[in-house]
Design an enzyme around this catalytic site. Structure first.
Site, PDB file in Angstrom:
ATOM      1  N   ASP A   7       0.893  -1.157   0.000  1.00 47.96           N
ATOM      2  CA  ASP A   7       0.000   0.000   0.000  1.00 47.96           C
ATOM      3  C   ASP A   7       0.934   1.209   0.000  1.00 47.96           C
ATOM      4  O   ASP A   7       1.440   1.608   1.047  1.00 47.96           O
ATOM      5  CB  ASP A   7      -0.898  -0.015   1.244  1.00 47.96           C
ATOM      6  CG  ASP A   7      -1.806   1.195   1.321  1.00 47.96           C
ATOM      7  OD1 ASP A   7      -2.225   1.702   0.269  1.00 47.96           O
ATOM      8  OD2 ASP A   7      -2.094   1.632   2.456  1.00 47.96           O
ATOM      9  N   GLU A  66      -0.907  -1.533  -4.801  1.00 48.53           N
ATOM     10  CA  GLU A  66      -2.163  -0.820  -5.026  1.00 48.53           C
ATOM     11  C   GLU A  66      -1.882   0.375  -5.923  1.00 48.53           C
ATOM     12  O   GLU A  66      -1.028   1.201  -5.626  1.00 48.53           O
ATOM     13  CB  GLU A  66      -2.783  -0.372  -3.702  1.00 48.53           C
ATOM     14  CG  GLU A  66      -4.157   0.251  -3.913  1.00 48.53           C
ATOM     15  CD  GLU A  66      -4.881   0.494  -2.611  1.00 48.53           C
ATOM     16  OE1 GLU A  66      -5.529  -0.437  -2.110  1.00 48.53           O
ATOM     17  OE2 GLU A  66      -4.772   1.622  -2.098  1.00 48.53           O
ATOM     18  N   ASP A 139      -2.464   0.797   7.282  1.00 47.88           N
ATOM     19  CA  ASP A 139      -1.656   0.633   6.069  1.00 47.88           C
ATOM     20  C   ASP A 139      -1.191  -0.817   5.912  1.00 47.88           C
ATOM     21  O   ASP A 139      -1.096  -1.332   4.799  1.00 47.88           O
ATOM     22  CB  ASP A 139      -0.430   1.557   6.103  1.00 47.88           C
ATOM     23  CG  ASP A 139      -0.800   2.992   6.355  1.00 47.88           C
ATOM     24  OD1 ASP A 139      -1.157   3.689   5.395  1.00 47.88           O
ATOM     25  OD2 ASP A 139      -0.748   3.416   7.522  1.00 47.88           O
TER      26      ASP A 139
END
Length: 180
Positions: A7, A66, A139
């Site tokens: 992420d 991502e 996260d």
């Protein structure tokens, strides 16, 4: 297959490593961070060294990242984009396969619908891995969700011989720890 989910972010870059066997198991999760008071270039260099060390230590087969689609703040969007570039470059340089997923793809694969919020996604990560509590910080949970998304998107190819249906992770034991 061993997937490292990322992420991305410059201040906080979440990571989550999931090994696929009979059931996926999260082996590591955490956050790489850089100090906000530093200039951007040294922060990117620090993130690059941390990502390189993380990949060298974990030795993933695939790095799933991502994809950043939209940011309200242009400065934030640029720094996140630069962090993504660091992650992509280090992953490729290490010989890992690299894939990107949109936030909606991750939410759909993990929570069942692309409109899930962060809390719903974190809760599904907890349930799917059989954890007693939510992964923190968020996260790290987001990064594990990216790794789980990749396994789910692979479908039957990701499952060991003799297994059918969707990637089954419910009830799997998880061992979460920092590789550092």
């Amino acid at each position: 297959m061993f997937v490292l989910g990322i992420d991305p972010g410059l201040s906080r870059c979440g990571y989550g490593a999931v090994r696929h066997g009979r059931r996926p198991v999260a082996e590591a999760a955490g956050v790489l961070s850089t100090p906000a008071e530093m200039d951007r270039a040294p922060r990117l260099a620090e993130l690059q060294a941390d990502v390189r060390a993380l990949i060298a230590e974990l030795k993933p087969d695939v790095v799933a990242v991502e994809r950043v689609l939209f940011q309200r703040n242009a400065v934030t969007a640029m720094s996140v984009g630069q962090a993504v570039g660091v992650v992509l470059a280090e992953s490729a340089a290490a010989g890992c396969d690299v894939v990107e997923y949109s936030p909606n793809e991750v939410k759909e694969a993990v929570a069942g619908w692309g409109g899930a919020d962060k809390q719903e996604t974190a809760e599904m990560v907890r349930v799917l891995l059989g954890l007693g509590e939510l992964l923190k910080p968020a996260d790290a949970a987001d990064a594990v969700a990216v790794a789980l998304c990749h396994l789910a998107r692979l479908g039957p190819a990701a499952r060991p011989p003799g297994r059918s249906g969707r990637v089954a992770v419910a009830g799997g034991a998880a061992m979460i720890g920092s590789p550092r």
